[in-house]
Design an enzyme around this catalytic site. Structure first.
Site, mmCIF file in Angstrom:
data_model
loop_
_atom_site.group_PDB
_atom_site.id
_atom_site.type_symbol
_atom_site.label_atom_id
_atom_site.label_comp_id
_atom_site.label_asym_id
_atom_site.label_seq_id
_atom_site.Cartn_x
_atom_site.Cartn_y
_atom_site.Cartn_z
ATOM 1 N N ASP A 185 0.852 -1.183 0.000
ATOM 2 C CA ASP A 185 0.000 0.000 0.000
ATOM 3 C C ASP A 185 0.897 1.246 0.000
ATOM 4 O O ASP A 185 1.836 1.316 -0.789
ATOM 5 C CB ASP A 185 -0.964 -0.040 1.194
ATOM 6 C CG ASP A 185 -2.067 1.002 1.095
ATOM 7 O OD1 ASP A 185 -3.063 0.739 0.395
ATOM 8 O OD2 ASP A 185 -1.932 2.090 1.681
ATOM 9 N N TYR A 237 -3.410 11.264 1.192
ATOM 10 C CA TYR A 237 -3.914 11.153 -0.178
ATOM 11 C C TYR A 237 -3.899 12.510 -0.868
ATOM 12 O O TYR A 237 -3.500 12.618 -2.032
ATOM 13 C CB TYR A 237 -5.335 10.574 -0.175
ATOM 14 C CG TYR A 237 -5.375 9.106 0.131
ATOM 15 C CD1 TYR A 237 -5.478 8.161 -0.885
ATOM 16 C CD2 TYR A 237 -5.292 8.654 1.442
ATOM 17 C CE1 TYR A 237 -5.499 6.801 -0.597
ATOM 18 C CE2 TYR A 237 -5.307 7.300 1.742
ATOM 19 C CZ TYR A 237 -5.413 6.380 0.709
ATOM 20 O OH TYR A 237 -5.424 5.030 0.994
ATOM 21 N N HIS A 259 -5.013 -7.534 0.246
ATOM 22 C CA HIS A 259 -4.291 -6.284 0.433
ATOM 23 C C HIS A 259 -3.500 -6.247 1.734
ATOM 24 O O HIS A 259 -2.430 -5.635 1.794
ATOM 25 C CB HIS A 259 -5.308 -5.139 0.403
ATOM 26 C CG HIS A 259 -4.700 -3.777 0.357
ATOM 27 N ND1 HIS A 259 -4.112 -3.265 -0.783
ATOM 28 C CD2 HIS A 259 -4.595 -2.806 1.300
ATOM 29 C CE1 HIS A 259 -3.683 -2.049 -0.544
ATOM 30 N NE2 HIS A 259 -3.951 -1.743 0.714
#
Length: 534
Positions: A298, A446, A502
């Site tokens: 990630d 982000y 993930h």
């Protein structure tokens, strides 16, 4: 028609596409079209000319927009030989590292710059009891006023409210934070100030008796924290105890990304994955490691990939369980597109890529990335709601532990969360966000990613550091074929696993750890030279 003939036919078609584009725009291989990330509207079974037209209509800039106007000319273009020459010429396309503006210092603390306090302080987690009491009170009085739709008792609309009420009651009446706090405190932890931020990190030393001890920087992602590593770190510290026969072990440094976990929060804008890579490099050198190994998934994959490109002289090898090179671009994008228009086995050797389609991949990303658009634009707004409601925070985070572990879990009433994790494991992840009150800070990462164009520039830089890759079959964001990934990394090791998603470090720690050990074993074992007389 034989497979060889089919493959030749595809190369011929590719030649027509690429030659047209490069005649119109010679710098095709040196440009990346950001809007290609929105291919979802493209019909993957359409003729190539129609597809290029649709790409143009989707807003793809530069060569593809112009190529759309010339799509009807494809059948008159050149032969396979020219396409192969094009591939050979552009095979190792990479941007020059000097083109990326990398600064050596920053300041993300309060007020004006000052010298850091470089002391390293022991750290113990100790959440105040009043925070835990407040959490239980909020859970008891939480309001979930909507009901799951009668014909959609699953996770297709998000977190199923029927199961959410079970999670709510378990978290309130059965979950024991102090138990998991003690488990985390079993790891030796510290903080130190870097660029004005208090950086928290686990430093877990290898067990005694190993011939070599190798330093490893281990980096988490979102919506995780160091809780993801509680089952992996013991394996890395003592592989023989866990069934591996290696003569080396890792000393693990696992920091909390600033804004996550137990690290402080950046007080200024601009703390991106580039800045984080620099801060973590400073952390490792402050601890006395001039050279070290890297592992991440990630955000961790992106941060460690950036670090390997920015400071390759300090990095011995990089291992990732998600592609951290950014979006498809350059010749890798060309291969991915061509491999999507027919049987992928003509382009990609792995049987796991038999159904590869870049267009289906982008469609899936659009369906699963609503959170990204919110967090990449106005993270503080949604952060207010999540920071004020523990049940809202749990729904937001645990929904990712469902769908990102296996997309098929979206069809289950409970999201399949406890198929791979215990509720205690994932609620500890959520509890850390709640206790630290930093969900909005984590979401800002982000915003900073998209705001800092150096992330995209570094994405075009070839990673020359030896790289290993663990590809887990249910990881939704890691579908890049090996033949494509080799254009972005010096890929020397890759293992593909049918299972795993993930959060591999928490779901399959022994599998991930085994891959990392084997990769580093191959890197550190002298290769025997062949005797030409034999």
């Amino acid at each position: 028609m034989t497979l060889a003939a089919l493959r030749s036919r595809q190369w011929d078609l590719g030649a027509k596409i690429i030659t047209t584009i490069t005649k119109i725009h010679p710098n095709f291989a040196k440009e990346q079209s950001p809007s290609l990330d929105f291919f979802a509207s493209t019909n993957e079974v359409a003729p190539i000319g129609m597809c290029v037209r649709q790409m143009g209509q989707c807003g793809a800039r530069s060569p593809l927009l112009e190529a759309r106007k010339n799509a009807d000319d494809f059948i008159y273009m050149t032969d396979r030989g020219e396409f192969q020459k094009f591939l050979a010429k552009n095979r190792d396309y990479r941007a020059s590292p000097q083109e990326v503006d990398i600064v050596e210092n920053g300041w993300y603390g309060s007020g004006e710059w000052r010298a850091d306090d470089e002391a390293i302080h022991p750290y113990k987690i100790n959440v105040p009891q009043k925070v835990l009491d407040d959490l239980k009170s909020r859970l008891l009085h939480s309001r979930v006023s909507h009901e799951t739709l009668e014909d959609s008792d699953n996770f297709r609309y998000g977190f199923n409210t029927h199961y959410l009420k079970e999670v709510q009651e378990y978290w309130r009446s059965k979950y024991d934070w102090r138990k998991h706090e003690a488990a985390l405190n079993a790891f030796t932890q510290f903080t130190t100030e870097i660029e004005g931020i208090q950086v928290h990190f686990i430093r877990s030393k290898a067990a005694s008796g190993y011939k070599k001890v190798l330093p490893l920087l281990l980096v988490h992602g979102w919506p995780g924290n160091v809780q993801e590593f509680v089952k992996l770190i013991p394996i890395l510290n003592d592989p023989k105890k866990h069934g591996f026969d290696y003569d080396f072990a890792f000393e693990v440094v696992a920091p909390s990304i600033p804004g996550y976990g137990f690290s402080g929060n950046p007080k200024k804008t601009g703390f991106s994955q580039v800045e984080c890579a620099r801060v973590f490099k400073k952390l490792m050198t402050r601890l006395g490691f001039e050279t070290f190994y890297l592992q991440g998934g990630d955000w961790g994959a992106i941060v460690t990939t950036n670090l390997a490109k920015m400071y390759k002289e300090n990095v011995l090898a990089l291992h990732v369980n998600m592609n951290g090179a950014g979006s498809f671009h350059g010749i890798g994008l060309v291969k991915a597109i061509l491999g999507s228009f027919s049987a992928p086995k003509l382009f990609f050797a792995s049987p796991n890529q038999a159904n590869f389609s870049i267009f289906s991949l982008f469609g899936m990303i659009l369906a699963e990335s609503g959170y990204m658009h919110i967090q990449g634009t106005k993270p503080d707004t949604v952060g207010v709601a999540l920071n004020d409601s523990p049940i809202g925070l749990a729904a937001y985070i645990l929904e990712k532990f469902s769908s990102w572990t296996n997309l098929e879990f979206r069809d289950l009433p409970d999201g399949g969360i406890t198929k791979k994790f215990t509720l205690d494991e994932v609620l500890t992840v959520v509890s850390i966000y709640w206790a630290q009150g930093n969900i909005a800070n984590s979401q800002r990462f982000y915003k900073e990613y998209f705001a800092d164009t150096r992330n995209q520039e570094l994405g075009k830089v070839f990673c020359s550091v030896p790289t290993g890759h663990s590809n887990f079959g249910n990881e939704p964001f890691d579908k890049m074929p090996e033949e494509v990934m080799k254009h972005y990394y010096n890929l020397q090791f890759r293992r593909e696993h049918p299972d795993g998603g993930h959060f591999a470090a928490l779901e399959l720690p022994k599998t991930l750890g085994g891959d990392l050990f084997e990769f580093i074993h191959q890197q550190t074992t002298p290769k025997l030279k062949k005797n030409p007389e034999l």
